[in-house]
Write a protein that holds these residues in place. Structure first.
Motif, short mmCIF file in Angstrom:
data_model
loop_
_atom_site.label_atom_id
_atom_site.label_comp_id
_atom_site.label_asym_id
_atom_site.label_seq_id
_atom_site.Cartn_x
_atom_site.Cartn_y
_atom_site.Cartn_z
N UNK A 1 48.32 -95.56 -73.81
CA UNK A 1 49.24 -96.22 -72.89
C UNK A 1 50.40 -95.30 -72.55
N UNK A 2 50.95 -94.64 -73.56
CA UNK A 2 52.09 -93.76 -73.33
C UNK A 2 51.71 -92.53 -72.50
N UNK A 3 50.46 -92.07 -72.60
CA UNK A 3 50.04 -90.94 -71.77
C UNK A 3 50.17 -91.29 -70.30
N UNK A 4 49.76 -92.52 -69.93
CA UNK A 4 49.95 -93.01 -68.56
C UNK A 4 49.56 -91.94 -67.54
N UNK A 5 48.34 -91.42 -67.68
CA UNK A 5 47.92 -90.26 -66.88
C UNK A 5 48.02 -90.51 -65.38
N UNK A 6 47.75 -91.73 -64.95
CA UNK A 6 47.81 -92.02 -63.52
C UNK A 6 49.24 -92.22 -63.03
N UNK B 1 55.52 -85.14 -63.64
CA UNK B 1 55.42 -86.47 -64.22
C UNK B 1 56.60 -87.33 -63.80
N UNK B 2 56.35 -88.64 -63.69
CA UNK B 2 57.48 -89.55 -63.53
C UNK B 2 57.96 -89.98 -64.91
N UNK B 3 59.07 -90.69 -64.95
CA UNK B 3 59.69 -91.03 -66.24
C UNK B 3 58.79 -91.90 -67.12
N UNK B 4 57.92 -92.70 -66.50
CA UNK B 4 57.03 -93.54 -67.31
C UNK B 4 55.91 -92.73 -67.95
N UNK B 5 55.80 -91.45 -67.60
CA UNK B 5 54.80 -90.58 -68.21
C UNK B 5 55.41 -89.67 -69.28
N UNK B 6 56.70 -89.81 -69.50
CA UNK B 6 57.40 -88.97 -70.48
C UNK B 6 57.97 -89.82 -71.62
N UNK B 7 57.39 -90.99 -71.82
CA UNK B 7 57.93 -91.90 -72.83
C UNK B 7 57.63 -91.45 -74.25
N UNK B 8 56.58 -90.65 -74.43
CA UNK B 8 56.27 -90.15 -75.77
C UNK B 8 57.41 -89.28 -76.28
N UNK B 9 57.76 -88.25 -75.52
CA UNK B 9 58.82 -87.35 -75.96
C UNK B 9 60.18 -88.06 -75.96
N UNK B 10 60.40 -88.96 -75.00
CA UNK B 10 61.69 -89.64 -74.95
C UNK B 10 61.88 -90.59 -76.12
N UNK B 11 60.80 -91.20 -76.59
CA UNK B 11 60.88 -92.07 -77.76
C UNK B 11 61.17 -91.25 -79.02
N UNK B 12 60.54 -90.09 -79.12
CA UNK B 12 60.81 -89.21 -80.27
C UNK B 12 62.25 -88.72 -80.24
N UNK B 13 62.73 -88.38 -79.05
CA UNK B 13 64.13 -87.95 -78.92
C UNK B 13 65.08 -89.06 -79.38
N UNK B 14 64.79 -90.28 -78.97
CA UNK B 14 65.61 -91.43 -79.38
C UNK B 14 65.64 -91.55 -80.90
N UNK B 15 64.47 -91.38 -81.53
CA UNK B 15 64.41 -91.45 -82.99
C UNK B 15 65.26 -90.34 -83.61
N UNK B 16 65.12 -89.12 -83.10
CA UNK B 16 65.87 -88.00 -83.67
C UNK B 16 67.38 -88.23 -83.56
N UNK B 17 67.82 -88.70 -82.42
CA UNK B 17 69.25 -88.94 -82.22
C UNK B 17 69.75 -90.09 -83.09
N UNK B 18 68.91 -91.10 -83.29
CA UNK B 18 69.30 -92.23 -84.12
C UNK B 18 69.30 -91.89 -85.61
N UNK B 19 68.66 -90.78 -85.96
CA UNK B 19 68.56 -90.37 -87.36
C UNK B 19 69.11 -88.96 -87.55
N UNK B 20 70.25 -88.71 -86.90
CA UNK B 20 70.84 -87.37 -86.91
C UNK B 20 71.26 -86.92 -88.30
#
Length: 201
Positions: free
Chosen positions: A37-42, A96-115
């Motif tokens: 789902x997160x790949x959202x290739x289309x 890619x549009x923003x809905x295709x970059x949710x994998x890395x953006x979710x990981x970034x959110x985790x990293x920032x929340x656990x600095x």
């Protein structure tokens, strides 16, 4: 979470330690179906309906939960503070549009929340030249040695760092991860540990 050893080969000079969250046999038999789902290739997925069993928001939630479950354990096993990096998608981000970059953006959110436990290096590897999308083409011979260094910019900030490199799916025969790991070492990383959500079996 299970332990995985990434073995030395023509792409990678030395064995490294790795971890994976769950198995992945195919998209109908997997512990990490939300990745598709997160790949959202289309680029057409929205939160209006489920795709591969998950909405985009639901898939992000499942990914974040896996990171919350596993990454603190990896951190506790180590005496270093990891810098989280991510294997980039096969194409440059402007494809890619923003809905295709949710994998890395979710990981970034985790990293920032656990600095307090991790450094955020999610932008340290960026794709500059498009490469084949192997999970679509199935042409694994297209991954030549050094493809990461040839097609990506790797920040000088990796130098001397202990990297926790994250990818979605690990398949032994593809060598994308092995090549990315070696690229980090060649750019001065002190150590690299790989964490993937799914391991193909």
């Amino acid at each position: 979470m299970e332990v995985l050893e990434i073995q030395q080969n023509e792409y990678l000079k030395n064995d490294i330690n790795a971890f994976y969250h769950g198995y992945h046999r195919n998209w109908n038999d997997t512990k990490v179906g939300y990745i598709n789902t997160l790949k959202n290739d289309s680029g057409t997925f929205t939160d209006l309906r489920k795709e591969f069993g998950y909405t985009l928001t639901g898939a992000q939630k499942k990914l974040y939960e896996a990171l919350e479950e596993d990454l603190p354990i990896i951190a506790e096993k180590s005496t270093v503070k990891y810098t989280i990096c991510v294997v980039p998608r096969s194409k440059c981000n402007n494809n890619y549009n923003q809905t295709q970059l949710l994998f890395i953006n979710t990981i970034k959110k985790f990293a920032l929340n656990n600095f307090n436990k991790f450094h955020d290096g999610t932008n340290y590897i960026t794709r500059l030249i498009d490469t084949p999308t192997t999970h679509l083409t199935k042409n694994y011979n297209s991954i030549d040695i050094g493809i990461t260094k040839r097609t990506c910019n790797i920040s000088n900030n990796v130098r001397g760092k202990d990297i926790l490199l994250i990818d979605d799916i690990y398949t032994k025969s593809v060598n994308i991860d092995e090549d990315a790991i070696q690229a980090l070492f060649d750019n001065g990383a002190n150590s690299v540990t790989l964490y993937v959500l799914g391991k193909t079996i």
